[in-house]
Design a protein around this motif. Sequence first.
Motif, short mmCIF file in Angstrom:
data_model
loop_
_atom_site.label_atom_id
_atom_site.label_comp_id
_atom_site.label_asym_id
_atom_site.label_seq_id
_atom_site.Cartn_x
_atom_site.Cartn_y
_atom_site.Cartn_z
N SER A 146 50.97 6.55 16.26
CA SER A 146 51.16 5.78 17.49
C SER A 146 52.64 5.41 17.68
O SER A 146 53.19 4.68 16.85
N PRO A 147 53.27 5.95 18.74
CA PRO A 147 52.79 6.90 19.73
C PRO A 147 52.35 8.21 19.07
O PRO A 147 52.95 8.64 18.10
N ASN A 153 51.21 9.18 23.73
CA ASN A 153 50.82 7.83 24.13
C ASN A 153 50.68 6.88 22.94
O ASN A 153 50.35 7.28 21.83
N LEU A 154 50.93 5.61 23.19
CA LEU A 154 50.63 4.56 22.23
C LEU A 154 49.12 4.42 22.09
O LEU A 154 48.38 4.55 23.07
N SER A 181 59.07 3.35 22.40
CA SER A 181 57.87 2.68 22.92
C SER A 181 58.19 1.29 23.44
O SER A 181 59.07 0.60 22.93
N PRO A 182 57.44 0.82 24.45
CA PRO A 182 57.63 -0.54 24.95
C PRO A 182 57.03 -1.59 24.03
O PRO A 182 57.32 -2.78 24.18
N GLU A 183 56.20 -1.18 23.08
CA GLU A 183 55.57 -2.13 22.16
C GLU A 183 56.31 -2.19 20.83
O GLU A 183 57.01 -1.25 20.44
N LEU A 261 65.16 7.79 27.55
CA LEU A 261 64.10 7.22 28.38
C LEU A 261 64.38 7.43 29.87
O LEU A 261 63.47 7.72 30.64
N SER A 283 53.77 8.93 28.81
CA SER A 283 54.50 9.08 27.55
C SER A 283 55.12 7.77 27.09
O SER A 283 55.74 7.05 27.89
N ASP A 284 54.99 7.49 25.81
CA ASP A 284 55.68 6.38 25.15
C ASP A 284 56.59 6.92 24.06
O ASP A 284 56.96 6.19 23.13
#
Length: 343
Positions: A146-147, A153-154, A181-183, A261, A283-284
């Motif tokens: 993850s991603p 994807n996450l 990733s945003p997370e 990004l 996409s992450d």
Amino acid sequence: MNLEKLVRPNIKALKPYSSAREEFSGQAEVFLDANENPFNAPYNRYPDPMQLKLKTKIGALKNITPEKIFLGNGSDEPIDLIFRAFCEPGVDNMVTIDPTYGMYQVAADINNVEVRKVKLNEDFGFSAQKLLDTANLYTKVIFVCSPNNPTANLLDKAEIVKLLAEFDGLVVVDEAYIDFSPESSLLSELDQYENLIVLQTLSKAWGMAGIRLGMAFANSEIIRIFNKIKYPYNINMLTQQKALELLDNLQEKDEWVKIILEERDLMIKKLFSFPFVQVIYPSDANFILVKMHDARGIYEHLTDQGIIVRDRSKISLCDDCLRITIGSPKENKKLRKALKELI
């Protein structure tokens, strides 16, 4: 989690090799303990087998103490060590999602460990309960990415936490693409879940694929087991030196991620204008998965132009899909120019 129960009996009983550099720590002027050539300094000396200086630097960046860090020859080394340490060949098994990074399967096959796969949902999400239901008494480890690769994807963090809370074995979360990733990473959960192993790498966001340095983060007892069975000098001196040098470039790394990004968003926007593009999956990561009419034909057209992408058409749930890494602005323009020739 009962770590003693998870470890293979022969690994538990193993007396590890003790290298000359591990038996002495401190300052010295004359080294006559390792049968080294006295000439051609500094390359005549064996590297630090525990990479303490490099682990200290990485630990400061990640807010992790060095005893919870294992460094490997790419992430492939800790992946292999997980099977060697915890999975009895021909007896134990591992559970993973499908599709995902292919080295989990390869490492399991090399170690004669059964792989039990659970297909992702149509949106490439997963159900922790399905993975738990697929596990049995001989399941030692669950792998998730993850991603995810190749889907980009996450995975739902709540589902990963469910695995950590309810599975008695090890849960490996491969975060090779987490910088895009945003997370945030699951590294902050290490103290809460003693069965968690987080894999990261310097190959992607840091741009160091060529020096082959992967990282595994886990509780100190798991790291101790990895160190017990790894080859004595698994990270060479040049890799350690270059990583120490390049890890000072945090601001540059962050700028690279920002550009990638932005280029990813631009690439997605531009590709939607091509009539043969059917789906561009969210996409992450630093790549995108694109479903196309005649993906193989498009792949071959691009290779004829000297542009290499990855045909993932034979992977589960990825029929007619190409995986496209986001390159430099110049490289991305060349890709789109080559695709325009097909219109």
